[in-house]
Scaffold this motif. Structure first.
Motif, mmCIF file in Angstrom:
data_model
loop_
_atom_site.group_PDB
_atom_site.id
_atom_site.type_symbol
_atom_site.label_atom_id
_atom_site.label_comp_id
_atom_site.label_asym_id
_atom_site.label_seq_id
_atom_site.Cartn_x
_atom_site.Cartn_y
_atom_site.Cartn_z
ATOM 1 N N ILE A 101 -18.622 -41.810 64.315
ATOM 2 C CA ILE A 101 -19.457 -40.614 64.335
ATOM 3 C C ILE A 101 -20.821 -40.998 64.877
ATOM 4 N N ALA A 102 -21.415 -40.110 65.662
ATOM 5 C CA ALA A 102 -22.745 -40.346 66.214
ATOM 6 C C ALA A 102 -23.773 -39.565 65.401
ATOM 7 N N PHE A 103 -24.997 -40.092 65.347
ATOM 8 C CA PHE A 103 -26.078 -39.406 64.639
ATOM 9 C C PHE A 103 -27.406 -39.795 65.275
ATOM 10 N N GLY A 104 -28.421 -38.993 65.015
ATOM 11 C CA GLY A 104 -29.743 -39.248 65.574
ATOM 12 C C GLY A 104 -30.052 -38.334 66.747
ATOM 13 N N GLY A 105 -31.325 -38.292 67.124
ATOM 14 C CA GLY A 105 -31.747 -37.460 68.232
ATOM 15 C C GLY A 105 -31.216 -37.974 69.554
ATOM 16 N N GLN A 106 -30.844 -37.053 70.462
ATOM 17 C CA GLN A 106 -30.321 -37.375 71.783
ATOM 18 C C GLN A 106 -29.012 -38.180 71.706
ATOM 19 N N LYS A 107 -28.186 -37.897 70.714
ATOM 20 C CA LYS A 107 -26.915 -38.615 70.595
ATOM 21 C C LYS A 107 -26.023 -38.278 71.778
ATOM 22 N N THR A 108 -25.194 -39.236 72.185
ATOM 23 C CA THR A 108 -24.390 -39.077 73.397
ATOM 24 C C THR A 108 -23.031 -38.426 73.136
ATOM 25 N N TYR A 109 -22.592 -38.368 71.867
ATOM 26 C CA TYR A 109 -21.330 -37.715 71.532
ATOM 27 C C TYR A 109 -21.382 -37.259 70.087
ATOM 28 N N ASN A 110 -20.348 -36.571 69.639
ATOM 29 C CA ASN A 110 -20.309 -36.056 68.265
ATOM 30 C C ASN A 110 -19.468 -36.957 67.360
ATOM 31 N N TYR A 111 -18.193 -37.106 67.711
ATOM 32 C CA TYR A 111 -17.307 -37.986 66.958
ATOM 33 C C TYR A 111 -16.305 -38.593 67.928
ATOM 34 N N GLY A 112 -15.632 -39.653 67.489
ATOM 35 C CA GLY A 112 -14.669 -40.305 68.367
ATOM 36 C C GLY A 112 -13.658 -41.107 67.592
ATOM 37 N N ILE A 113 -12.676 -41.634 68.321
ATOM 38 C CA ILE A 113 -11.684 -42.515 67.709
ATOM 39 C C ILE A 113 -11.253 -43.543 68.763
ATOM 40 N N GLU A 114 -11.124 -44.783 68.331
ATOM 41 C CA GLU A 114 -10.732 -45.869 69.229
ATOM 42 C C GLU A 114 -9.584 -46.640 68.610
ATOM 43 N N ALA A 115 -8.621 -47.045 69.430
ATOM 44 C CA ALA A 115 -7.507 -47.877 69.007
ATOM 45 C C ALA A 115 -7.325 -48.969 70.038
ATOM 46 N N GLY A 116 -7.061 -50.212 69.552
ATOM 47 C CA GLY A 116 -6.975 -51.309 70.485
ATOM 48 C C GLY A 116 -5.924 -52.341 70.098
ATOM 49 N N LEU A 117 -5.474 -53.096 71.096
ATOM 50 C CA LEU A 117 -4.519 -54.185 70.928
ATOM 51 C C LEU A 117 -5.165 -55.458 71.463
ATOM 52 N N LEU A 118 -5.198 -56.494 70.631
ATOM 53 C CA LEU A 118 -5.820 -57.762 70.977
ATOM 54 C C LEU A 118 -4.727 -58.826 71.110
ATOM 55 N N ILE A 119 -4.703 -59.513 72.250
ATOM 56 C CA ILE A 119 -3.691 -60.524 72.526
ATOM 57 C C ILE A 119 -4.373 -61.862 72.824
ATOM 58 N N LEU A 120 -4.003 -62.905 72.093
ATOM 59 C CA LEU A 120 -4.545 -64.250 72.306
ATOM 60 C C LEU A 120 -3.487 -65.087 73.003
ATOM 61 N N PHE A 121 -3.914 -65.948 73.924
ATOM 62 C CA PHE A 121 -2.935 -66.784 74.614
ATOM 63 C C PHE A 121 -3.597 -68.070 75.091
ATOM 64 N N LEU B 150 -11.551 -68.297 72.985
ATOM 65 C CA LEU B 150 -10.106 -68.269 73.114
ATOM 66 C C LEU B 150 -9.756 -67.315 74.259
ATOM 67 N N LYS B 151 -8.694 -67.627 75.007
ATOM 68 C CA LYS B 151 -8.252 -66.708 76.045
ATOM 69 C C LYS B 151 -7.753 -65.427 75.375
ATOM 70 N N THR B 152 -8.328 -64.310 75.765
ATOM 71 C CA THR B 152 -8.073 -63.056 75.058
ATOM 72 C C THR B 152 -7.955 -61.901 76.039
ATOM 73 N N ILE B 153 -7.005 -61.027 75.757
ATOM 74 C CA ILE B 153 -6.915 -59.741 76.448
ATOM 75 C C ILE B 153 -7.049 -58.645 75.396
ATOM 76 N N LEU B 154 -7.986 -57.756 75.610
ATOM 77 C CA LEU B 154 -8.175 -56.605 74.730
ATOM 78 C C LEU B 154 -7.911 -55.343 75.535
ATOM 79 N N PHE B 155 -6.986 -54.534 75.038
ATOM 80 C CA PHE B 155 -6.663 -53.251 75.662
ATOM 81 C C PHE B 155 -6.942 -52.167 74.637
ATOM 82 N N PHE B 156 -7.836 -51.229 74.976
ATOM 83 C CA PHE B 156 -8.142 -50.189 73.998
ATOM 84 C C PHE B 156 -8.374 -48.844 74.673
ATOM 85 N N ASN B 157 -8.269 -47.809 73.871
ATOM 86 C CA ASN B 157 -8.545 -46.447 74.329
ATOM 87 C C ASN B 157 -9.527 -45.803 73.352
ATOM 88 N N GLU B 158 -10.586 -45.218 73.895
ATOM 89 C CA GLU B 158 -11.602 -44.560 73.074
ATOM 90 C C GLU B 158 -11.773 -43.119 73.526
#
Length: 249
Positions: free
Chosen positions: A229-249, A40-48
């Motif tokens: 949340i990240a876990f394991g050896g050599q993890k690239t970050y500690n914690y995060g949050i993402e929010a996104g808007l998905l638009i179908l057309f 489907l034609k989709t636009i996803l806009f998100f911030n992490e």
């Protein structure tokens, strides 16, 4: 390294030669549910936002998906804007732009498989915003329903392998096994995801997991948010949050 890259490329060309179904059913299949719109034609806009040991890393991204050919194929473009914030500096600029093609050789009303090949370019305007490498990333997906089609499971296996770029930057060779579970409640969904990764370059395990809450607020628009949340050896970050808007057309 180059031999391995051409092996993956040859494998994908063989897989893509399999003929797709002439007609893809759009009712109740794993790839038409929220956030998985392959044809489907989709636009996803998100911030992490990600918290790291040295500061923060923020990605604002526009993703465009467009079906091609008989709609068994899908074109994807990722355009990221990166911001980094350390104790001594704040930077913002374009990150590594990516282009991918997905293909669905099999799909019915309860399960399906898909393949994807991505190339992530060495296009960041600053070394802090990208890997400094050109990366090839083949992936395999399998999706199916459970519990009277209220529970969706999508598993994916992806390998990211650098094949060109700066000699001063670390080579990339990371394999990820990801499992995404979504429970559908009318126009809402609750999801959980866990990704196990192995970084063959630094012998680390930069894993992560998230929970997700989403809602379809019009027939063609939906919103989601997920803390991670990240876990394991050599993890690239500690914690995060993402929010996104998905638009179908």
């Amino acid at each position: 390294m180059n031999k391995l890259f051409f092996f993956y490329l040859s494998f994908l060309l063989i897989v893509f030669s399999v003929k797709a179904q002439d007609t893809l059913k759009r009712e109740k299949n794993p790839y038409t549910e929220a956030r998985y719109h392959y044809y489907l034609k989709t636009i996803l806009f998100f911030n992490e936002y990600l918290d790291t040991d040295s500061g923060s890393y923020n990605t604002t991204q526009l993703r465009f998906l467009h079906p091609i050919a008989n709609k068994a194929w899908n074109l994807r473009v990722d355009l990221p804007l990166i911001s980094t914030n350390t104790s001594t500096n704040i930077k913002t600029g374009i990150g590594d732009i990516g282009v991918g093609i997905s293909y669905i050789p099999y799909l019915d009303q309860s399960k399906g498989i898909a393949f994807r090949a991505r190339v992530i370019s060495n296009s960041a305007v600053d070394p802090a915003f990208g890997t400094g490498k050109w990366v090839f990333a083949p992936a395999l997906f399998y999706g199916t329903y459970f519990i009277e089609k209220k529970m969706l499971w999508i598993a994916s296996l992806e390998n990211q392998l650098s094949f060109a770029g700066s000699h001063n930057r670390q080579n990339i060779n990371t394999t990820a096994l990801e499992n995404y579970f979504m429970y559908i409640i009318g126009k809402n969904w609750i999801a959980a995801d866990v990704a196990f990764r192995y970084n063959a370059t630094n012998k680390g395990y930069p894993n992560n997991a998230f929970v997700e809450f989403g809602r379809k607020f019009t027939s063609n628009n939906m919103f989601y948010i997920h803390p991670s949340i990240a876990f394991g050896g050599q993890k690239t970050y500690n914690y995060g949050i993402e929010a996104g808007l998905l638009i179908l057309f």
